[in-house]
Design a protein around this motif. Structure first.
Motif, PDB file in Angstrom:
ATOM      1  N   GLY A  24       0.783  -1.224   0.000  1.00  0.00           N
ATOM      2  CA  GLY A  24       0.000   0.000   0.000  1.00  0.00           C
ATOM      3  C   GLY A  24       0.814   1.273   0.000  1.00  0.00           C
ATOM      4  O   GLY A  24       0.328   2.315  -0.438  1.00  0.00           O
ATOM      5  N   ASP A  25       2.030   1.226   0.485  1.00  0.00           N
ATOM      6  CA  ASP A  25       2.856   2.436   0.474  1.00  0.00           C
ATOM      7  C   ASP A  25       3.879   2.322  -0.659  1.00  0.00           C
ATOM      8  O   ASP A  25       3.799   1.423  -1.484  1.00  0.00           O
ATOM      9  N   GLY A 118       5.115  -5.733  -4.106  1.00  0.00           N
ATOM     10  CA  GLY A 118       5.377  -6.236  -5.442  1.00  0.00           C
ATOM     11  C   GLY A 118       5.164  -5.171  -6.476  1.00  0.00           C
ATOM     12  O   GLY A 118       5.156  -3.967  -6.169  1.00  0.00           O
ATOM     13  N   THR A 120       2.858  -4.675 -10.414  1.00  0.00           N
ATOM     14  CA  THR A 120       1.870  -5.293 -11.298  1.00  0.00           C
ATOM     15  C   THR A 120       1.808  -4.505 -12.590  1.00  0.00           C
ATOM     16  O   THR A 120       1.710  -3.275 -12.569  1.00  0.00           O
TER      17      THR A 120
HETATM   18  P1  ADP Z   1       4.759   2.444  -7.177  1.00  0.00           P
HETATM   19  O1  ADP Z   1       4.129   3.143  -8.304  1.00  0.00           O
HETATM   20  O2  ADP Z   1       5.292   3.304  -6.075  1.00  0.00           O
HETATM   21  O3  ADP Z   1       5.701   1.348  -7.606  1.00  0.00           O
HETATM   22  P2  ADP Z   1       2.599   0.628  -7.124  1.00  0.00           P
HETATM   23  O4  ADP Z   1       1.389   1.327  -7.543  1.00  0.00           O
HETATM   24  O5  ADP Z   1       3.353  -0.200  -8.109  1.00  0.00           O
HETATM   25  O6  ADP Z   1       3.565   1.670  -6.437  1.00  0.00           O
HETATM   26  O7  ADP Z   1       2.256  -0.304  -5.883  1.00  0.00           O
HETATM   27  C1  ADP Z   1       1.436   0.147  -4.857  1.00  0.00           C
HETATM   28  C2  ADP Z   1       1.527  -0.804  -3.711  1.00  0.00           C
HETATM   29  O8  ADP Z   1       1.022  -2.066  -4.134  1.00  0.00           O
HETATM   30  C3  ADP Z   1       2.936  -1.036  -3.238  1.00  0.00           C
HETATM   31  O9  ADP Z   1       2.915  -1.182  -1.838  1.00  0.00           O
HETATM   32  C4  ADP Z   1       3.314  -2.356  -3.872  1.00  0.00           C
HETATM   33  O10 ADP Z   1       4.269  -3.080  -3.102  1.00  0.00           O
HETATM   34  C5  ADP Z   1       1.971  -3.055  -3.916  1.00  0.00           C
HETATM   35  N1  ADP Z   1       1.908  -4.035  -5.025  1.00  0.00           N
HETATM   36  C6  ADP Z   1       1.878  -3.805  -6.340  1.00  0.00           C
HETATM   37  N2  ADP Z   1       1.835  -4.953  -7.031  1.00  0.00           N
HETATM   38  C7  ADP Z   1       1.831  -5.955  -6.111  1.00  0.00           C
HETATM   39  C8  ADP Z   1       1.828  -7.377  -6.180  1.00  0.00           C
HETATM   40  N3  ADP Z   1       1.819  -8.030  -7.342  1.00  0.00           N
HETATM   41  N4  ADP Z   1       1.860  -8.042  -5.007  1.00  0.00           N
HETATM   42  C9  ADP Z   1       1.880  -7.399  -3.823  1.00  0.00           C
HETATM   43  N5  ADP Z   1       1.883  -6.076  -3.702  1.00  0.00           N
HETATM   44  C10 ADP Z   1       1.869  -5.346  -4.823  1.00  0.00           C
END
Ligand code: ADP
Ligand code: MG
Length: 323
Positions: A24-25, A118, A120
């Protein structure tokens, strides 16, 4: 249609138990236990290369977690945290995502590991998992510690996962029970985390068998600067291998991959303690040979004859190395 953030919220944000700040962060925050060394490992799984694109998504989730936890096991580490990087074909399939993420999360939970973050994105189905764990300083099991005279051991059985793969490819027709067992071995390997931990302070070197028993043993030998003698008749075979011809049996047991058992070496005087450690971890272990001086690398049968076998396993950039 679900947005990227909707996907993350619905499928990838799971409760954590020992993490200061999870999904989330901008990043996760974890407190490493005082006095422990951080252990980190990453594995990449690509559709069509590491798994069939139509494999059951729950099983794919299980395997994605298990192969990474297996690297922690091979280091003698205690897995604590994991991240998932995933590229997903469009449009996202909610049913697929639900089952994949459940398999991934269930497996991490079984081993006390928090899913902490992670990334995505859309793209050809690709899964990148990083697992982080802890081990007391200087107690990690590495590939480089084998010594001449050590016993050579392997946990569980070998060859079953490779037979499961060939069965799915239509190369063998097995009994229903054997087929199911081998496909389970292929899809849902058991990371030997408890065994790895129990071998701290006992084993000199360890590796998990992902590319084939001899190939992975070869990494220990190369990094330790030693050789080895493997006793073919001692190698613990998956029972389904009894139903295929001996040549194929040998190839699958010695060069087939994906079993995720631990191959390790330990001083011969510790053999009883190794058996006790394995019993406490609830895993069988078998002594399959011994460590020799560098340059001597043989597989022998019960009659003492040297078998003509390949020591190389699967190599993504070397087609000649494929079993
Ligand atoms: P940023 O743009 O800062 O990289 P993201 O929007 O990619 O942030 O991710 C937002 C949050 O969601 C982050 O805490 C990230 O770790 C989490 N996150 C994104 N994709 C996954 C995933 N596949 N599994 C677990 N957490 C995820
Ligand atoms: Mg991101």
């Amino acid at each position: 249609m679900t947005s990227e953030f909707g996907l993350i919220a619905r499928f990838f944000s799971r409760p954590v138990s020992s993490t200061r700040l999870g999904v989330g962060d901008d990043a996760a925050l974890m407190d490493v236990s005082p006095g422990q060394t951080l252990v980190v490992s990453t594995d990449l799984l690509v559709a069509g290369r590491h798994f069939f694109p139509d494999v059951d998504p729950w099983r794919l989730g299980v395997k994605s977690a298990a192969v990474n936890l297996s690297d922690m096991a091979a280091m003698g580490a205690n897995p604590r945290w994991a991240t998932l990087g995933i590229a997903l074909p469009e449009p996202p399939d909610d049913d697929w995502l639900g089952r994949f993420s459940d398999g991934f999360h269930d497996t991490l939970r079984r081993y006390g590991t928090d899913w902490v973050g992670g990334d995505t994105t859309a793209g050809p189905l690709t899964i990148a998992v990083t697992v982080m764990g802890e081990v007391p300083p200087l107690q990690a099991l590495t590939r480089s510690g084998a010594r001449v005279g050590d016993d050579l051991w392997v946990s569980g059985t070998v060859g079953g996962a490779a037979l499961g793969l060939q069965c799915r490819q239509g190369r063998w027709t097995l009994s229903e029970e054997d087929r199911r067992h081998c496909e389970d071995r292929l899809d849902m390997p058991e990371p030997r985390v408890s065994l790895g931990r129990a071998l701290r302070g006992l084993a000199h070197a360890a590796i998990d068998v992902s590319d084939g028993l001899l190939a992975d043993l070869g990494h220990i030998l190369a990094l330790s600067g030693v050789g080895a003698e493997v006793l073919w008749d001692a190698v613990p075979l998956a029972s389904a291998l009894r139903s295929i011809p001996v040549d194929a049996r040998q190839a699958l047991a010695l060069a087939g991959g994906d079993d995720y058992e631990l191959c390790f070496t330990a001083p011969a005087v510790l053999s009883q303690r190794i058996r006790e450690a394995a019993a406490s971890a609830g895993v069988s272990v078998t002594r399959i040979g011994r460590i020799l001086p560098a340059g001597q690398q043989v597989v022998r049968n019960a009659a003492g004859q040297v078998l003509d076998v390949k020591w190389r396993g699967f190599d993504h950039f070397d087609s000649a190395g494929r079993p």
